[in-house]
Design an enzyme around this catalytic site. Sequence first.
Site, PDB file in Angstrom:
ATOM      1  N   LYS A 107      92.928  96.498  49.007  1.00 15.58           N
ATOM      2  CA  LYS A 107      91.816  97.108  48.283  1.00 15.58           C
ATOM      3  C   LYS A 107      92.019  98.606  48.073  1.00 15.58           C
ATOM      4  CE  LYS A 107      88.383  93.572  49.299  1.00 15.58           C
ATOM      5  NZ  LYS A 107      89.036  92.614  50.225  1.00 15.58           N
TER       6      LYS A 107
HETATM    7  C1  LIG Z   1      89.078  91.178  49.951  1.00 15.40           C
HETATM    8  C2  LIG Z   1      90.147  90.442  50.707  1.00 15.40           C
HETATM    9  C3  LIG Z   1      90.637  89.182  50.274  1.00 15.40           C
HETATM   10  C4  LIG Z   1      90.052  88.447  49.084  1.00 15.40           C
HETATM   11  O1  LIG Z   1      90.493  88.948  47.868  1.00 15.40           O
HETATM   12  P1  LIG Z   1      89.816  88.517  46.475  1.00 15.40           P
HETATM   13  O2  LIG Z   1      90.533  89.305  45.451  1.00 15.40           O
HETATM   14  O3  LIG Z   1      88.356  88.857  46.588  1.00 15.40           O
HETATM   15  O4  LIG Z   1      90.005  87.047  46.307  1.00 15.40           O
HETATM   16  C5  LIG Z   1      91.680  88.601  50.978  1.00 15.40           C
HETATM   17  N1  LIG Z   1      92.196  89.199  52.082  1.00 15.40           N
HETATM   18  C6  LIG Z   1      91.752  90.381  52.545  1.00 15.40           C
HETATM   19  C7  LIG Z   1      92.350  90.965  53.767  1.00 15.40           C
HETATM   20  C8  LIG Z   1      90.701  91.050  51.872  1.00 15.40           C
HETATM   21  O5  LIG Z   1      90.255  92.218  52.342  1.00 15.40           O
END
Ligand SMILES: *Cc1c(COP(=O)(O)O)cnc(C)c1O
Length: 428
Positions: A107
Amino acid sequence: MNYYSLNHISPKVSFQEAVVLGLAPDRGLYFPESITPLPSSFFDNIENLSHEAIAFEAIKQFVGDEIPEAELKRIIAETLCFDFPCVPVEDNVYSLELFHGPTMAFKDVGARFMSRCLGYFNRHDDKKVTVLVATSGDTGGAVASGFLGVKGVEVIILYPSGKVSEIQERQLTTLGQNIKALEVDGVFDDCQDMVKRAFLDESLKHKNLTSANSINIARWLPQMFYIFFAYQQLKKYQKPLILSCPSGNFGNICAGIMAKRLGLPIAHFVASTNANDTVPRFLAKGQYEPKPSVATISNAMDVGNPSNFIRIQELYHNDLKQFEKDFSSYSFTDAETEAAMQDIFKRTQYIAEPHGAVGYLGLKKEMQKQSNSVGVFLETAHPIKFLDIVEPLLNLKLPIPEQIESVLHKEKVSTKIKTYEDLKNYLD
Ligand SMILES: *Cc1c(COP(=O)(O)O)cnc(C)c1O
């Protein structure tokens, strides 16, 4: 580039407006009006291009002329300040490690890109915005770090008191400056409900509230970048490429499908989920029936109604037949996930955390059907972020990376709230 609302009531808006609003006034997600494939010469030559050059080509049509080229290049360079290696795990199976950034989760990429776009739009300091975000853990840290010090943007993060890990709490509460943490006496859903209410609250209009999760196009679209980087690294094997994303809100996998629409040769997508199996059930039964989320060890994917799924349906014009050709989705239990983590470690010494392990499982399942392919799963967070699960299960002690060490000694600052009224008072 213009964006329309997937609820088709609100008018079209520019890139800037879509980023500033987050969600359309009719509560629909924004979607680009057109998607133009990149020339084949770009893919022929991709191994010779820098990450910055690839990202620029991938995103420029979606930004249009709203950010000058030199500024967009600077934003991209600041976004991509770390590595995205494809690490071999076993024959034909690679882990795309997305955790080498400042908060050690993928993210970071979207948060850094979005914050800098908002910073650019606020360059004259005339339209302050407030980013309001609820987090169950990972999003908050990435948003806090990504937006730190960005001019004209105040960030308010709501998190459930006592329900995030110590590392996660430190990442949200110790930075100061324009980052404020609200510790909610409740669970994640309470935080999420307060945020949703605030977005609908006419009396808060003057605060210019926006979101920083993958519903925001400036968080979602840059997630295409690292799918291109995976292809850049795996192209040399000249085999059909299968991409498996451990999926919660389906932002990554939807970005992967966008990359394919730009011409990126991905043969097949796998959305791997934990027990929150709304999409695997949809593919099995043809009916989309969201359910309340259930708690699992891969808790960043505990989502019962994935917000980006509607974008995927738009990309396929609801053509289920074509969709099934390109796309599979499988669900795995916590027991299967733990067994996979142990098995991968025993055979290969690779340490996968629970989200990556779910991605691995989905990839392996699909590769049984499509031999002669090369597969990559996203490793979405560093194992240290889930050390409570990883260490006892694999019977090891993880060294603490420098990015994490640096927040552990800082002082936590948060404001405790309990009700929506508390939030409103805080905002005013
Ligand atoms: C947010 C997150 C996900 C999910 O990702 P999406 O794009 O919402 O499907 C998977 N793994 C981790 C560690 C995350 O922080």
